[in-house]
Design a protein around this motif. Structure first.
Motif, PDB file in Angstrom:
ATOM      1  N   ASP A  53       0.833  -1.212   0.000  1.00 40.23           N
ATOM      2  CA  ASP A  53       0.000   0.000   0.000  1.00 40.23           C
ATOM      3  C   ASP A  53       0.862   1.255   0.000  1.00 40.23           C
ATOM      4  O   ASP A  53       0.587   2.227  -0.729  1.00 40.23           O
ATOM      5  CB  ASP A  53      -0.901   0.005   1.236  1.00 40.23           C
ATOM      6  N   ALA A  54       1.917   1.254   0.812  1.00 38.96           N
ATOM      7  CA  ALA A  54       2.791   2.432   0.880  1.00 38.96           C
ATOM      8  C   ALA A  54       3.477   2.679  -0.461  1.00 38.96           C
ATOM      9  O   ALA A  54       3.585   3.831  -0.909  1.00 38.96           O
ATOM     10  CB  ALA A  54       3.823   2.246   1.989  1.00 38.96           C
ATOM     11  N   LYS A  55       3.906   1.597  -1.103  1.00 38.11           N
ATOM     12  CA  LYS A  55       4.654   1.757  -2.358  1.00 38.11           C
ATOM     13  C   LYS A  55       3.749   2.136  -3.525  1.00 38.11           C
ATOM     14  O   LYS A  55       4.233   2.590  -4.554  1.00 38.11           O
ATOM     15  CB  LYS A  55       5.433   0.484  -2.656  1.00 38.11           C
ATOM     16  N   GLN A  56       2.441   1.955  -3.365  1.00 40.45           N
ATOM     17  CA  GLN A  56       1.525   2.483  -4.375  1.00 40.45           C
ATOM     18  C   GLN A  56       1.477   4.002  -4.332  1.00 40.45           C
ATOM     19  O   GLN A  56       1.166   4.660  -5.326  1.00 40.45           O
ATOM     20  CB  GLN A  56       0.118   1.920  -4.157  1.00 40.45           C
ATOM     21  N   LEU A  57       1.799   4.549  -3.159  1.00 41.19           N
ATOM     22  CA  LEU A  57       1.756   5.996  -2.978  1.00 41.19           C
ATOM     23  C   LEU A  57       3.106   6.658  -3.173  1.00 41.19           C
ATOM     24  O   LEU A  57       3.179   7.838  -3.536  1.00 41.19           O
ATOM     25  CB  LEU A  57       1.232   6.322  -1.572  1.00 41.19           C
ATOM     26  N   HIS A  58       4.198   5.915  -2.916  1.00 41.52           N
ATOM     27  CA  HIS A  58       5.545   6.462  -3.065  1.00 41.52           C
ATOM     28  C   HIS A  58       6.505   5.295  -3.280  1.00 41.52           C
ATOM     29  O   HIS A  58       6.469   4.331  -2.518  1.00 41.52           O
ATOM     30  CB  HIS A  58       5.943   7.245  -1.806  1.00 41.52           C
ATOM     31  N   PRO A  59       7.368   5.362  -4.309  1.00 36.39           N
ATOM     32  CA  PRO A  59       8.262   4.219  -4.568  1.00 36.39           C
ATOM     33  C   PRO A  59       9.259   3.963  -3.447  1.00 36.39           C
ATOM     34  O   PRO A  59       9.723   2.840  -3.277  1.00 36.39           O
ATOM     35  CB  PRO A  59       8.972   4.620  -5.865  1.00 36.39           C
ATOM     36  N   HIS A  60       9.602   5.007  -2.690  1.00 38.20           N
ATOM     37  CA  HIS A  60      10.554   4.863  -1.577  1.00 38.20           C
ATOM     38  C   HIS A  60       9.990   5.562  -0.342  1.00 38.20           C
ATOM     39  O   HIS A  60      10.365   6.691  -0.020  1.00 38.20           O
ATOM     40  CB  HIS A  60      11.914   5.453  -1.951  1.00 38.20           C
ATOM     41  N   PRO A  61       9.077   4.907   0.370  1.00 43.60           N
ATOM     42  CA  PRO A  61       8.475   5.544   1.553  1.00 43.60           C
ATOM     43  C   PRO A  61       9.533   5.902   2.588  1.00 43.60           C
ATOM     44  O   PRO A  61      10.541   5.210   2.743  1.00 43.60           O
ATOM     45  CB  PRO A  61       7.533   4.462   2.093  1.00 43.60           C
ATOM     46  N   ALA A  62       9.323   6.993   3.302  1.00 40.39           N
ATOM     47  CA  ALA A  62      10.259   7.419   4.334  1.00 40.39           C
ATOM     48  C   ALA A  62      10.347   6.352   5.423  1.00 40.39           C
ATOM     49  O   ALA A  62       9.317   5.810   5.846  1.00 40.39           O
ATOM     50  CB  ALA A  62       9.805   8.744   4.938  1.00 40.39           C
ATOM     51  N   PRO A  63      11.557   6.031   5.884  1.00 43.10           N
ATOM     52  CA  PRO A  63      11.697   4.987   6.908  1.00 43.10           C
ATOM     53  C   PRO A  63      10.854   5.237   8.150  1.00 43.10           C
ATOM     54  O   PRO A  63      10.265   4.305   8.707  1.00 43.10           O
ATOM     55  CB  PRO A  63      13.192   5.021   7.223  1.00 43.10           C
ATOM     56  N   ARG A  64      10.767   6.500   8.596  1.00 41.10           N
ATOM     57  CA  ARG A  64       9.967   6.780   9.791  1.00 41.10           C
ATOM     58  C   ARG A  64       8.507   6.438   9.567  1.00 41.10           C
ATOM     59  O   ARG A  64       7.865   5.793  10.415  1.00 41.10           O
ATOM     60  CB  ARG A  64      10.086   8.253  10.183  1.00 41.10           C
ATOM     61  N   GLU A  65       7.961   6.849   8.421  1.00 46.27           N
ATOM     62  CA  GLU A  65       6.552   6.581   8.160  1.00 46.27           C
ATOM     63  C   GLU A  65       6.313   5.095   7.916  1.00 46.27           C
ATOM     64  O   GLU A  65       5.239   4.568   8.261  1.00 46.27           O
ATOM     65  CB  GLU A  65       6.067   7.411   6.965  1.00 46.27           C
ATOM     66  N   THR A  66       7.292   4.414   7.356  1.00 45.23           N
ATOM     67  CA  THR A  66       7.172   2.962   7.178  1.00 45.23           C
ATOM     68  C   THR A  66       7.060   2.272   8.531  1.00 45.23           C
ATOM     69  O   THR A  66       6.240   1.370   8.720  1.00 45.23           O
ATOM     70  CB  THR A  66       8.373   2.408   6.395  1.00 45.23           C
ATOM     71  N   ILE A 102       9.509  -1.041  26.135  1.00 47.88           N
ATOM     72  CA  ILE A 102      10.623  -1.452  25.275  1.00 47.88           C
ATOM     73  C   ILE A 102      11.278  -0.210  24.673  1.00 47.88           C
ATOM     74  O   ILE A 102      10.635   0.544  23.923  1.00 47.88           O
ATOM     75  CB  ILE A 102      10.131  -2.402  24.173  1.00 47.88           C
ATOM     76  N   ARG A 103      12.544   0.011  25.009  1.00 43.05           N
ATOM     77  CA  ARG A 103      13.296   1.173  24.529  1.00 43.05           C
ATOM     78  C   ARG A 103      14.325   0.705  23.505  1.00 43.05           C
ATOM     79  O   ARG A 103      15.029  -0.295  23.725  1.00 43.05           O
ATOM     80  CB  ARG A 103      14.011   1.876  25.691  1.00 43.05           C
ATOM     81  N   THR A 104      14.412   1.421  22.407  1.00 48.56           N
ATOM     82  CA  THR A 104      15.250   0.988  21.286  1.00 48.56           C
ATOM     83  C   THR A 104      16.299   2.030  20.936  1.00 48.56           C
ATOM     84  O   THR A 104      16.216   3.195  21.331  1.00 48.56           O
ATOM     85  CB  THR A 104      14.387   0.721  20.040  1.00 48.56           C
ATOM     86  N   THR A 105      17.260   1.571  20.158  1.00 50.92           N
ATOM     87  CA  THR A 105      18.269   2.461  19.594  1.00 50.92           C
ATOM     88  C   THR A 105      18.593   1.960  18.194  1.00 50.92           C
ATOM     89  O   THR A 105      18.429   0.775  17.897  1.00 50.92           O
ATOM     90  CB  THR A 105      19.539   2.472  20.470  1.00 50.92           C
ATOM     91  N   GLY A 106      19.053   2.843  17.327  1.00 58.55           N
ATOM     92  CA  GLY A 106      19.406   2.424  15.977  1.00 58.55           C
ATOM     93  C   GLY A 106      18.451   2.981  14.941  1.00 58.55           C
ATOM     94  O   GLY A 106      17.507   3.714  15.271  1.00 58.55           O
ATOM     95  N   PRO A 107      18.645   2.621  13.680  1.00 57.74           N
ATOM     96  CA  PRO A 107      17.867   3.234  12.598  1.00 57.74           C
ATOM     97  C   PRO A 107      16.470   2.649  12.490  1.00 57.74           C
ATOM     98  O   PRO A 107      16.176   1.560  12.995  1.00 57.74           O
ATOM     99  CB  PRO A 107      18.690   2.882  11.352  1.00 57.74           C
ATOM    100  N   HIS A 108      15.602   3.383  11.812  1.00 55.14           N
ATOM    101  CA  HIS A 108      14.264   2.882  11.513  1.00 55.14           C
ATOM    102  C   HIS A 108      14.374   1.608  10.679  1.00 55.14           C
ATOM    103  O   HIS A 108      15.218   1.489   9.790  1.00 55.14           O
ATOM    104  CB  HIS A 108      13.464   3.930  10.739  1.00 55.14           C
ATOM    105  N   GLY A 109      13.523   0.651  10.997  1.00 51.87           N
ATOM    106  CA  GLY A 109      13.495  -0.601  10.250  1.00 51.87           C
ATOM    107  C   GLY A 109      14.481  -1.640  10.718  1.00 51.87           C
ATOM    108  O   GLY A 109      14.404  -2.792  10.295  1.00 51.87           O
ATOM    109  N   ALA A 110      15.428  -1.276  11.586  1.00 54.52           N
ATOM    110  CA  ALA A 110      16.427  -2.238  12.060  1.00 54.52           C
ATOM    111  C   ALA A 110      16.926  -1.853  13.443  1.00 54.52           C
ATOM    112  O   ALA A 110      18.099  -2.004  13.754  1.00 54.52           O
ATOM    113  CB  ALA A 110      17.592  -2.312  11.078  1.00 54.52           C
ATOM    114  N   ALA A 111      16.030  -1.371  14.286  1.00 56.39           N
ATOM    115  CA  ALA A 111      16.432  -0.910  15.617  1.00 56.39           C
ATOM    116  C   ALA A 111      16.804  -2.082  16.518  1.00 56.39           C
ATOM    117  O   ALA A 111      16.391  -3.224  16.293  1.00 56.39           O
ATOM    118  CB  ALA A 111      15.301  -0.107  16.256  1.00 56.39           C
TER     119      ALA A 111
END
Length: 411
Positions: A53-66, A102-111
């Motif tokens: 659904d996200a990729k129908q709206l944008h080929p590269h969705p922003a990591p935060r919004e993903t 749960i507290r995380t660190t690291g980038p979006h999509g791979a915290a």
């Protein structure tokens, strides 16, 4: 009694009837008197559908919004599971990763999970509620939501078990850990138990039964771990905390064959006057927490090579291009490779294992792109279309359909 953490995968939650069946299992665990936490994944193919659904709206969705989008799949599963438990007359509460502390660190999509504040979970358990936690997610100190990457619900469950001093049971769509993928090798047999270091190596090498990070965490924090089917009452596989290394000199053995039929190999030509180039390339990928494997660095050529999963190749290429000048000329990416790994102990002390792997492939006419060994694994790259045939042949070569004798005691 010590708490119990159970994790249920998306396939076991794909329909309303499946959710009811899992709720019955969770309730049965609660009735034994153990405080019970259930960690759930997104139902069925929810994650794939949300990404589409996200990729129908944008080929590269922003990591935060993903991350914001994908986390809703697990949150919905948790609420539905709590609802199914309520229908059974069972006290239950659903929590997001943030609500579960749960507290995380690291980038979006791979915290990565940094810490867990268990006060909220413990308070609900003390009131007699089953706590249903949305897996795969947490928040950073600023309150931003982050996901842990595919398979991250396994890691959520193990991390919660470690924080609560609990036993952890991972329920999935397979009966156990097998000597090979039973879909490729019908004679593959279930393993009743396996040491955590070997299981972690298997997970990283392509076995999709467990998230590699979850197994590593279980080993480090000494969390008792079981992998079993969510659909059947079968014994499954126990992941033991012991290391297989202690028995290397007494008995080397091959435990299983794993594979990944979607691998990409990067080869980077190094400039003699730029010794920092390999460091920059690997650092750029590490900053995005993209797992790399089969790394080689030949200073005399000079060249650096490594492999990544096919799903990560575009992200890895972008990072390398940012880090390496003239990347278009100096970086080659080979796609459509399969990685086959022989897992066991004593691989380095028994080089005949590598010889048998290469000989078996040669007899089948399958070219070996490269071969790498460590004490627990022999991995070889082959053309992707030959992956299934190579797995079946190596399973036969090492007679993995036959149960292995009990190891010689080390004490």
């Amino acid at each position: 009694m010590k708490p119990l953490v159970q994790k249920y995968g998306g396939t076991s939650l794909s329909t309303a009837e499946h959710v009811r069946r899992v709720a019955e299992r969770i309730d049965a665990a609660r009735q034994t008197g153990r405080p019970t936490v259930a960690v759930v994944s997104a139902r069925g193919d929810t994650t794939d559908r949300l990404l589409a659904d996200a990729k129908q709206l944008h080929p590269h969705p922003a990591p935060r919004e993903t991350d914001q989008l994908l986390a809703t799949g697990e949150v919905a599963s948790a609420a539905l599971m709590a609802t199914a438990l309520h229908r059974r007359g069972t006290r239950a509460v659903s929590l997001t990763g943030a609500q579960a502390g749960i507290r995380t660190t690291g980038p979006h999509g791979a915290a990565l999970i940094d810490t867990i504040d268990t006060r909220a979970v413990r308070a609900h358990l003390e009131r007699g509620s089953v706590v249903v936690v949305a897996g795969f997610q947490g928040i950073d100190p600023a309150g931003e939501l982050f996901t842990l990457g595919r398979g991250g619900s396994d890691t959520t469950a193990v991390a919660l078990a470690a924080a609560l001093d609990a036993r952890c049971e991972i329920y999935t769509d397979v009966d156990a850990v097998y000597t090979a993928d039973p879909r490729l090798v019908p004679r593959a047999r279930p393993l009743p138990e396996i040491a955590a270091p070997l299981m972690a190596e298997m997970a990283f090498a392509g076995a999709r039964v467990l998230h590699a990070r979850a197994v590593e965490l279980a080993a480090v924090r000494n969390v008792p771990l079981l992998v079993a089917s969510a659909m059947h009452d079968r014994p499954g596989t126990t992941i033991t905390g012991g290391s297989p290394i202690g028995m290397l000199e007494k008995e080397g053995f091959v435990a299983a064959i794993t594979h990944d039929a979607d691998i990409a190999r990067f080869a980077i030509r190094l400039a003699p006057d730029d010794p920092e180039r390999p460091h920059r390339a690997l650092r750029a990928i590490a900053d995005q927490i993209i797992p790399v494997d089969l790394v080689t660095w030949a200073d005399d050529r000079p060249a650096l090579s490594f492999t990544v999963a096919g799903a990560a190749v575009h992200q890895a290429r972008r990072q390398v291009e940012l880090a390496v000048p003239n990347a278009g000329r100096d970086v080659a990416v080979q796609r459509e490779l399969g990685k086959i790994s022989l897992l066991g102990t004593g691989m380095l002390t028994r080089p005949e294992y590598a010889v048998r792997v290469l000989r078996t492939l040669e007899e089948l006419g399958i070219p070996a792109n490269s071969l790498h060994t460590n004490q627990l694994r022999v991995s070889v790259l082959v053309p992707a279309e030959h992956t299934a045939a190579a797995v079946a042949a190596l399973h036969d070569e090492f007679e993995l359909d036959r149960p292995r004798p009990d190891p010689v005691p080390t004490s």
